[in-house]
Design an enzyme around this catalytic site. Structure first.
Site, short mmCIF file in Angstrom:
data_model
loop_
_atom_site.label_atom_id
_atom_site.label_comp_id
_atom_site.label_asym_id
_atom_site.label_seq_id
_atom_site.Cartn_x
_atom_site.Cartn_y
_atom_site.Cartn_z
N ASP A 13 -64.91 3.56 78.54
CA ASP A 13 -66.04 4.48 78.27
C ASP A 13 -65.67 5.81 77.39
O ASP A 13 -65.92 6.91 77.75
CB ASP A 13 -66.25 5.15 79.88
CG ASP A 13 -66.68 3.98 80.91
OD1 ASP A 13 -67.64 3.05 80.56
OD2 ASP A 13 -65.82 4.03 81.95
N LYS A 16 -67.05 4.03 72.79
CA LYS A 16 -66.91 3.00 71.72
C LYS A 16 -68.25 2.54 71.04
O LYS A 16 -68.29 2.23 70.12
CB LYS A 16 -66.10 1.53 72.19
CG LYS A 16 -64.79 1.83 72.82
CD LYS A 16 -64.32 0.58 73.49
CE LYS A 16 -64.88 0.20 74.56
NZ LYS A 16 -64.45 1.05 75.58
N GLY A 40 -70.31 -1.47 79.18
CA GLY A 40 -71.75 -0.55 79.20
C GLY A 40 -71.82 0.47 78.16
O GLY A 40 -70.66 1.20 77.93
N HIS A 41 -72.50 0.14 77.16
CA HIS A 41 -72.39 1.29 75.96
C HIS A 41 -73.86 1.91 76.12
O HIS A 41 -74.81 1.08 75.95
CB HIS A 41 -72.41 0.33 74.66
CG HIS A 41 -71.06 -0.27 74.27
ND1 HIS A 41 -70.77 -1.26 73.34
CD2 HIS A 41 -69.70 0.00 74.97
CE1 HIS A 41 -69.55 -1.54 73.42
NE2 HIS A 41 -68.97 -0.59 74.45
N GLN A 222 -64.10 -2.66 77.49
CA GLN A 222 -63.10 -2.36 78.38
C GLN A 222 -62.18 -1.22 77.64
O GLN A 222 -62.58 -0.95 76.45
CB GLN A 222 -62.59 -2.90 79.47
CG GLN A 222 -63.33 -3.70 80.20
CD GLN A 222 -64.30 -4.72 79.72
OE1 GLN A 222 -63.90 -5.68 79.26
NE2 GLN A 222 -65.62 -4.59 80.13
N LEU A 334 -65.44 16.17 72.10
CA LEU A 334 -64.57 17.59 71.85
C LEU A 334 -65.29 18.78 72.34
O LEU A 334 -64.88 19.45 73.09
CB LEU A 334 -64.12 17.52 70.57
CG LEU A 334 -63.17 18.56 70.03
CD1 LEU A 334 -62.38 18.55 70.65
CD2 LEU A 334 -63.25 18.87 68.43
P1 IMP Z 1 -64.22 -5.99 86.20
O1 IMP Z 1 -63.97 -6.12 84.81
O2 IMP Z 1 -65.67 -6.00 86.75
O3 IMP Z 1 -63.30 -6.76 86.95
O4 IMP Z 1 -63.38 -4.77 86.90
C1 IMP Z 1 -62.31 -4.34 86.81
C2 IMP Z 1 -61.70 -2.93 86.52
O5 IMP Z 1 -62.01 -2.66 85.32
C3 IMP Z 1 -62.45 -1.80 87.27
O6 IMP Z 1 -61.74 -0.95 87.66
C4 IMP Z 1 -63.75 -1.38 86.43
O7 IMP Z 1 -64.12 -0.23 86.99
C5 IMP Z 1 -62.91 -1.42 85.22
N1 IMP Z 1 -63.89 -1.69 84.18
C6 IMP Z 1 -64.59 -2.94 83.82
N2 IMP Z 1 -65.53 -2.94 82.90
C7 IMP Z 1 -65.27 -1.43 82.68
C8 IMP Z 1 -65.82 -0.57 81.40
O8 IMP Z 1 -66.63 -1.11 80.56
N3 IMP Z 1 -65.56 0.77 81.47
C9 IMP Z 1 -64.79 1.32 82.08
N4 IMP Z 1 -64.36 0.61 83.48
C10 IMP Z 1 -64.56 -0.78 83.39
#
Ligand code: IMP
Length: 426
Positions: A13, A16, A40-41, A222, A334
């Site tokens: 988050d 990106k 999620g973008h 991620q 910022l």
């Molecule tokens: P999973 O990827 O759904 O298995 O989640 C594993 C961990 O990664 C959890 O803590 C989610 O909140 C985190 N996570 C997965 N995708 C994102 C993302 O796009 N942004 C922030 N955290 C993410």
């Protein structure tokens, strides 16, 4: 051969999507190499906010080819929904502009059910998109690859058999009712029929692009600290979100990578469980998180969960720079620090009376660390309309310069607001 990599330097988050969107203007091909629709973008274009979970951000730039690489896991139902949503925003999402690797793995109904069942028993706070179980099946050689969708009927049968297998697990391990295997097979076969035209040998697509001197942008999902190997295990995602994931997740050689851009916020956020050394509570946390009234406030794009927030952690950022060979940083949000005084940078950790300057590999150790801060004077001037570094308040300039000296990489791009043009290039 020229690949620019863009990846998250924190826990995700970082913004990106909007940086890729800015860079996609200079790319001919944008490729996702890891993760699935757990990403999620939100990209703000005028009054419109487009949410992308699986489709590369280059889709919003005309003339850009978009690739979902072999390292990605694809939920066909959600992919079709997203294609429809992006089309509804007036964007061309045809096979001419979007290719899905035949070697990408498919997220099946059983994966979603297993992810939810594990979370219900006290998991790590996943996005419940079936990511972990899909990658588990890939590694266990029990997965179904996207290429199988070329024959929707056979694909449906594979989905049915997988669902029957998972049903046994759901019942035995989680005391859950079985999924309807026939319905799963049917809906997935229908989705395959529609997704079939998007399937391609993306290795070939990317290598042709490289041979032809096209500019390739590898878009990470991620982030570094959620990487399955290098993140805060087990509070991580199930793919390599770091630079190694580009090589395996697209099938490209390391020499092709010219630039690695690490995106980080001017502070830190995290969703889900796991250690977070600079985490803040109370007023300051509310101030950094925002109220949720704006799409860019700190609430998950995929799950809507409020994000945990804290000061910028330079121990973690330095780790991300070293691990990924980050050649430049993009510092986002910022503007959010405006009005805070002092602004703090975590420069080291205190653990059992010792000072740590390296990011610990053990999450239990990390959970026991306390931050050591360096305080910098804040600024109160609104920076949202600033477009040149030298026009930033002097204390904001000092903040950026201190970040780059502690992180060990130059800050080339700064975002000062959610709009496409609210960027400062250096
Ligand atoms: P999973 O990827 O759904 O298995 O989640 C594993 C961990 O990664 C959890 O803590 C989610 O909140 C985190 N996570 C997965 N995708 C994102 C993302 O796009 N942004 C922030 N955290 C993410």
């Amino acid at each position: 051969m020229s690949i620019t990599v863009l990846l998250g330097a924190q826990w995700g988050d970082e913004g990106k999507g909007r940086i890729t969107d800015a860079l996609a203007a200079e790319a001919d091909l944008v490729a996702r190499f890891n993760g699935g629709d757990n990403a999620g973008h939100s990209i703000t274009i005028g009054a419109r906010v487009v949410k992308l979970h699986l489709i590369p951000s280059g889709i919003l730039r005309e003339g850009c080819l978009n690739v979902i690489g072999n390292g990605v896991v694809v939920n066909p139902i959600n992919a079709l929904r997203e294609i429809a949503e992006v089309r509804a925003a007036g964007v061309d999402v045809s096979p001419r502009r979007l290719r899905i690797s035949q070697a990408a793995h498919v997220i099946l109904p059983g994966h979603l059910a297993l992810d939810a069942a594990r979370e219900a028993q006290g998991g790590i706070g996943t996005t419940k998109r079936g990511i972990g179980p899909a990658y588990s099946d890939k590694v266990a050689r029990l997965g179904v690859r996207a290429g199988a969708m070329a024959d929707p009927r056979a694909f449906g049968e594979a989905v049915r058999q997988h669902t029957v297998r998972v049903n046994r697990l759901l019942e035995a391990e989680f005391d859950q009712p079985p999924l309807d295997a026939d319905a799963a097979a049917e809906s997935y076969a229908e989705a395959a029929e529609q997704l079939r035209p998007f399937l391609d040998n993306t290795f070939q697509v990317i290598h042709n692009a490289l041979r032809d001197g096209l500019r390739v942008l590898a878009e990470g999902a991620q982030a570094t600290l959620l990487d399955i190997d290098h993140g805060t295990y087990p509070f991580v995602t199930s793919s390599n979100a770091t630079v190694g994931g580009v090589l395996t997740g697209l099938g490209v050689p390391p020499q092709a990578i010219r630039r690695v851009i690490g995106v980080c916020k001017a502070f830190t956020t995290r969703v889900g469980g796991g250690p977070f050394v600079t985490e803040l509570e109370g007023e300051l946390a509310l101030r950094l998180r925002g109220t949720g009234a704006n799409p860019w406030d700190e609430y998950g794009t995929t799950t809507g969960r409020p994000r945990r927030v804290g000061w910028l952690d330079l121990v973690a950022l330095r780790y991300a720079v070293q691990l990924n060979g980050i050649t430049e940083l993009a510092l986002t949000k910022l503007d959010v620090l405006c009005g805070l005084n002092p602004v703090r940078l975590c420069t080291a950790y205190r653990h059992n009376g010792e000072t740590l300057t390296w990011f610990p590999q053990d999450s239990d150790v990390l959970a026991e660390c306390a931050p050591i801060y360096e305080d910098l004077p804040g600024w109160s001037e609104d920076v949202r309309n600033v477009r040149r570094f030298k026009d930033l308040p002097v204390h904001a300039q000092r903040f950026v310069e201190r970040v780059e000296s502690l992180a060990g990489a130059p800050v080339r791009l700064i975002s000062v607001g959610p709009e496409r043009e609210q960027l400062i290039w250096r």
